[in-house]
Enzyme design. Structure first.
Site, PDB file in Angstrom:
ATOM      1  N   LEU A 133       0.851  -1.106   0.055  1.00 48.88           N
ATOM      2  CA  LEU A 133       0.125  -0.073  -0.002  1.00 48.88           C
ATOM      3  C   LEU A 133       0.748   1.183   0.012  1.00 48.88           C
ATOM      4  O   LEU A 133       1.962   1.115   0.594  1.00 48.88           O
ATOM      5  CB  LEU A 133      -0.867   0.025   1.252  1.00 48.88           C
ATOM      6  CG  LEU A 133      -2.103  -1.114   1.365  1.00 48.88           C
ATOM      7  CD1 LEU A 133      -2.662  -1.043   2.703  1.00 48.88           C
ATOM      8  CD2 LEU A 133      -2.838  -1.015   0.041  1.00 48.88           C
ATOM      9  N   ASP A 134       0.464   2.199  -0.555  1.00 45.25           N
ATOM     10  CA  ASP A 134       1.232   3.396  -0.784  1.00 45.25           C
ATOM     11  C   ASP A 134       1.547   3.922   0.726  1.00 45.25           C
ATOM     12  O   ASP A 134       0.321   3.706   1.768  1.00 45.25           O
ATOM     13  CB  ASP A 134       0.547   4.838  -1.403  1.00 45.25           C
ATOM     14  CG  ASP A 134       0.513   4.469  -2.834  1.00 45.25           C
ATOM     15  OD1 ASP A 134       1.203   3.403  -3.347  1.00 45.25           O
ATOM     16  OD2 ASP A 134      -0.402   4.906  -3.575  1.00 45.25           O
ATOM     17  N   LYS A 135       2.545   4.774   1.104  1.00 42.90           N
ATOM     18  CA  LYS A 135       2.942   5.260   2.393  1.00 42.90           C
ATOM     19  C   LYS A 135       1.696   5.912   2.857  1.00 42.90           C
ATOM     20  O   LYS A 135       1.220   5.853   4.150  1.00 42.90           O
ATOM     21  CB  LYS A 135       3.865   6.101   2.467  1.00 42.90           C
ATOM     22  CG  LYS A 135       4.416   6.838   3.721  1.00 42.90           C
ATOM     23  CD  LYS A 135       5.707   7.567   3.525  1.00 42.90           C
ATOM     24  CE  LYS A 135       6.007   8.350   5.033  1.00 42.90           C
ATOM     25  NZ  LYS A 135       6.989   9.181   4.864  1.00 42.90           N
TER      26      LYS A 135
END
Length: 284
Positions: A133-135
């Protein structure tokens, strides 16, 4: 590593060789070692690869640690791990917003993978990345707990047998459900970003369900047919409805990115148990 697996009641007859190679995706080298070391047992007895197994049979595999490679990860803070589901083979956790999924440098200690390494250390287990998942994105994310199940989960992801449902809050009013089918490629001017690129980009399909409109914002749910980097963010921005708080694709972003991996569903690769988790709290 020793694994004992009882085949589910729905399992059709198959030879041990076919089970290891085609269903469990055990690498050829490891299959060779299992056979030479006689490290496969069927219902408590040493087994040969040509033997047939079927529903209810119990198979035990003894795998040597040196048969698999592992990139050592520095230990983080185990108290930051929020488990949603866990068994001997896999782990689903709730990732906070603002935390990277995995380190990019060997000395990093503050990513989710570092914290999982600390969480599993006392159990003599290790985390393996299945997807990311993106940060800035929060929510449910799946990890393998051993290299044996890693390629199986990877195949389930590729075959779209791991379902994920995302929650987002976007700018503007969306009152209808729709699908975005636009190819996505790299931004030549900013390596952090992705852009719509119908000529050279990769196929990307996002199904959007409108849930609730409040003022000039809409809560939506998204299901992906593909898993491109920043797919939901790029697609929604491209139609003039960027996600609230997006630091890359919204001109004036404030607060956190309002994107959350709300649900994750799969059938357990060994037991066929239906696993369904919801990551709470959501955005609204």
């Amino acid at each position: 590593m020793k694994f004992t697996i009882t085949l589910p009641e729905t399992h059709l007859p198959i030879t041990i060789r076919e089970l290891l190679e085609k269903e469990w995706l055990v690498p050829r080298k490891v299959r060779h070692f299992l056979r030479m070391r006689k490290n496969v047992w069927l219902n408590g007895d040493a087994a040969m690869f040509h033997q047939e197994v079927s529903a209810g049979d119990t198979l035990t595999l003894i795998l040597e640690e040196e048969d698999y490679t592992y990139q050592e990860i520095m230990l983080g803070d185990k108290s930051l791990v929020q488990p949603l589901f866990e068994d001997e083979h896999l782990l689903i956790v709730n990732k906070p917003a603002g935390m990277k999924t995995h380190p990019n440098q060997p000395d990093e200690t503050d990513t989710l993978l570092n914290h999982l390494a600390a969480y599993l250390f006392e159990k003599e287990q290790r985390p393996y990345v299945i997807h990311r998942l993106d940060k800035e994105t929060s929510g449910a994310i799946l990890f393998a707990k051993n290299p044996f199940v890693l390629p199986i989960l990877g195949r389930l992801l590729e075959q779209k047998q791991i379902g994920r449902r995302y929650q987002a809050v976007v700018q503007g009013a969306l009152t209808k459900d729709f699908t975005i089918n636009k190819k996505i490629g790299r931004d030549r001017h900013d390596r952090r970003k992705r852009v719509i690129d119908e000529k050279n980009g990769q196929t990307a399909i996002t199904h959007v369900t409108s849930h609730k409109v409040v003022g000039n914002q809409t809560e939506i749910y998204c299901v992906l047919d593909t898993g491109r980097t920043h797919q939901i963010r790029v697609h929604l921005s491209s139609i003039g409805h960027p996600i609230i708080g997006d630091p890359l694709y919204q001109n004036k972003s404030t607060g956190r990115l309002m994107l959350h991996a709300a649900e994750l569903h799969l059938s357990h690769p060994f037991t066929q148990e239906k696993i369904s988790v919801r990551a709470l709290p959501g955005l609204w």
